[in-house]
Scaffold this motif. Structure first.
Motif, PDB file in Angstrom:
ATOM      1  N   ARG A   1       0.821  -1.218   0.000  1.00  0.00           N
ATOM      2  CA  ARG A   1       0.000   0.000   0.000  1.00  0.00           C
ATOM      3  C   ARG A   1       0.854   1.266   0.000  1.00  0.00           C
ATOM      4  NH1 ARG A   1      -2.716  -2.844  -1.905  1.00  0.00           N
ATOM      5  NH2 ARG A   1      -4.824  -3.567  -1.436  1.00  0.00           N
ATOM      6  N   GLY A   2       2.017   1.173  -0.615  1.00  0.00           N
ATOM      7  CA  GLY A   2       2.842   2.358  -0.806  1.00  0.00           C
ATOM      8  C   GLY A   2       3.238   3.059   0.470  1.00  0.00           C
TER       9      GLY A   2
ATOM     10  N   ILE B   1      -6.104  -1.396   6.709  1.00  0.00           N
ATOM     11  CA  ILE B   1      -7.349  -1.847   6.077  1.00  0.00           C
ATOM     12  C   ILE B   1      -7.101  -3.130   5.284  1.00  0.00           C
ATOM     13  CG2 ILE B   1      -9.077  -1.284   4.315  1.00  0.00           C
ATOM     14  CD1 ILE B   1      -8.766   1.666   5.162  1.00  0.00           C
ATOM     15  N   LEU B   2      -5.959  -3.182   4.594  1.00  0.00           N
ATOM     16  CA  LEU B   2      -5.600  -4.385   3.841  1.00  0.00           C
ATOM     17  C   LEU B   2      -5.486  -5.583   4.770  1.00  0.00           C
ATOM     18  CD1 LEU B   2      -4.654  -5.890   1.303  1.00  0.00           C
ATOM     19  CD2 LEU B   2      -2.347  -5.023   1.736  1.00  0.00           C
TER      20      LEU B   2
ATOM     21  N   SER C   1      -7.808  -8.750   4.387  1.00  0.00           N
ATOM     22  CA  SER C   1      -7.113  -9.996   4.085  1.00  0.00           C
ATOM     23  C   SER C   1      -7.513 -11.100   5.049  1.00  0.00           C
ATOM     24  CB  SER C   1      -5.597  -9.767   4.152  1.00  0.00           C
ATOM     25  OG  SER C   1      -4.895 -10.987   4.026  1.00  0.00           O
ATOM     26  N   GLU C   2      -7.542 -10.773   6.336  1.00  0.00           N
ATOM     27  CA  GLU C   2      -7.910 -11.768   7.342  1.00  0.00           C
ATOM     28  C   GLU C   2      -9.380 -12.164   7.212  1.00  0.00           C
ATOM     29  OE1 GLU C   2      -5.943 -13.229   9.916  1.00  0.00           O
ATOM     30  OE2 GLU C   2      -4.305 -12.479   8.695  1.00  0.00           O
ATOM     31  N   ASP C   3     -10.236 -11.207   6.868  1.00  0.00           N
ATOM     32  CA  ASP C   3     -11.661 -11.508   6.692  1.00  0.00           C
ATOM     33  C   ASP C   3     -11.876 -12.447   5.505  1.00  0.00           C
ATOM     34  OD1 ASP C   3     -12.357  -9.962   8.850  1.00  0.00           O
ATOM     35  OD2 ASP C   3     -12.894  -8.190   7.666  1.00  0.00           O
ATOM     36  N   GLU C   4     -11.160 -12.190   4.406  1.00  0.00           N
ATOM     37  CA  GLU C   4     -11.301 -13.046   3.224  1.00  0.00           C
ATOM     38  C   GLU C   4     -10.779 -14.449   3.501  1.00  0.00           C
ATOM     39  OE1 GLU C   4     -10.624 -11.939  -0.748  1.00  0.00           O
ATOM     40  OE2 GLU C   4     -10.698  -9.788  -0.344  1.00  0.00           O
TER      41      GLU C   4
ATOM     42  N   TYR D   1      -2.454 -12.640   0.075  1.00  0.00           N
ATOM     43  CA  TYR D   1      -1.004 -12.857   0.180  1.00  0.00           C
ATOM     44  C   TYR D   1      -0.233 -11.664  -0.397  1.00  0.00           C
ATOM     45  CZ  TYR D   1      -2.418 -17.617   1.196  1.00  0.00           C
ATOM     46  OH  TYR D   1      -3.001 -18.720   1.765  1.00  0.00           O
ATOM     47  N   PRO D   2      -0.471 -10.467   0.131  1.00  0.00           N
ATOM     48  CA  PRO D   2       0.202  -9.287  -0.425  1.00  0.00           C
ATOM     49  C   PRO D   2       1.722  -9.390  -0.319  1.00  0.00           C
ATOM     50  CG  PRO D   2      -0.792  -8.774   1.704  1.00  0.00           C
ATOM     51  CD  PRO D   2      -1.299 -10.124   1.304  1.00  0.00           C
TER      52      PRO D   2
END
Length: 264
Positions: free
Chosen positions: A69-70, A78-79, A83-86, A190-191
């Motif tokens: 996220r730069g 937020i990511l 991510s954990e929710d998905e 998996y960012p």
């Protein structure tokens, strides 16, 4: 035991521009990233303490989220939540849930690159859009990525190399919904786990569709994608030991041996 090349230690420093088109070394941390980590890690600790379903994050996990996220700490947080929710929607994933796809030989770990990053080979010819639905494919991605990330960490790495073999890819395997969801999982669940994604020998119809497909990718992911058509070029990126024999490499997938390990 195989000896791997050492990667740059996790200290601040500039990127090595002599690496050309290679993605950056994960463990090269810039001063700006160090500053972002100092701000972000307490935010993550507060979040994980407040939301029990979100697992504690290591320093490297925080670094991955920030880079994705730069270095924006708010967006990175937020990511993490998303991510954990998905992941929770599909987890836990047991071997029995993906056994049928494993037996097809759709994807498997073949070895390591010269620094210890695991290599995942994907035989796209083994996918059939009328047989494999999106949910089953997502579960398989989660299963194999979790498995291979653990192997990466055992060898002092945090990222993996993906080789998508499109040599025998046909229109029977072309499913935009699955491709879009697969890319989504890699980027959002998996960012920054992928070091390099190699698309090998794509057919004309995939090349024609690429301008539309790449719209689903963020800038970081685009930089990691490499299109190759010759095995000689492939062997420059991945050692022959980690390339299946069907492409002129030396790796042979032993399903029986894999199952013995997977079902333990």
């Amino acid at each position: 035991m195989r000896a791997f090349k050492k990667t740059t230690s996790a200290t601040s420093g500039e990127l090595n521009h002599e690496r050309g088109k290679l993605p950056r070394d994960f463990f090269v941390v810039t001063p700006a990233e160090e500053a972002a980590l100092a701000e972000f890690e307490p935010m993550v600790k507060e979040l994980t303490g407040r939301r029990a379903l979100i697992s504690p994050q290591s320093r490297n996990d925080c670094l991955r989220l920030l880079r994705a996220r730069g270095l924006n700490t708010t967006k990175a947080l937020i990511l993490l939540e998303n991510s954990e929710d998905e992941r929770a929607e599909y987890s836990p994933v047991a071997y029995k849930d993906v056994k049928e796809i494993v037996h097809k030989g759709l994807a498997y770990m073949t070895g390591f690159d010269d620094t210890g990053r695991p290599v995942i080979y994907v035989d796209t010819d083994k996918f059939r859009k009328h047989e494999d639905n999106v949910v089953s494919i997502v579960k398989f991605i989660i299963f194999i990525m979790d498995e291979v990330v653990l192997e990466a960490q055992k060898h002092g790495q945090e990222q993996v190399v993906l080789v998508f073999d499109l040599t025998r890819f046909s229109l029977l395997s072309m499913d935009y919904g699955v491709i879009k969801q697969m890319l989504h999982v890699l980027m959002y669940v998996y960012p920054e786990r992928v070091y390099r994604l190699i698309v090998f020998n794509p057919p004309y119809f995939f090349t024609a569709a690429w301008p539309a497909i790449k719209l689903w990718l963020d800038e970081n992911s685009m930089r990691k994608i490499l299109f190759l058509r010759k095995t000689e070029k492939l062997f420059l990126e991945v050692d022959k030991q980690a390339i299946p024999t069907i492409l002129g490499g030396k790796f042979v997938f032993d399903l029986e041996k894999y199952e013995e390990k997977a079902e333990v």
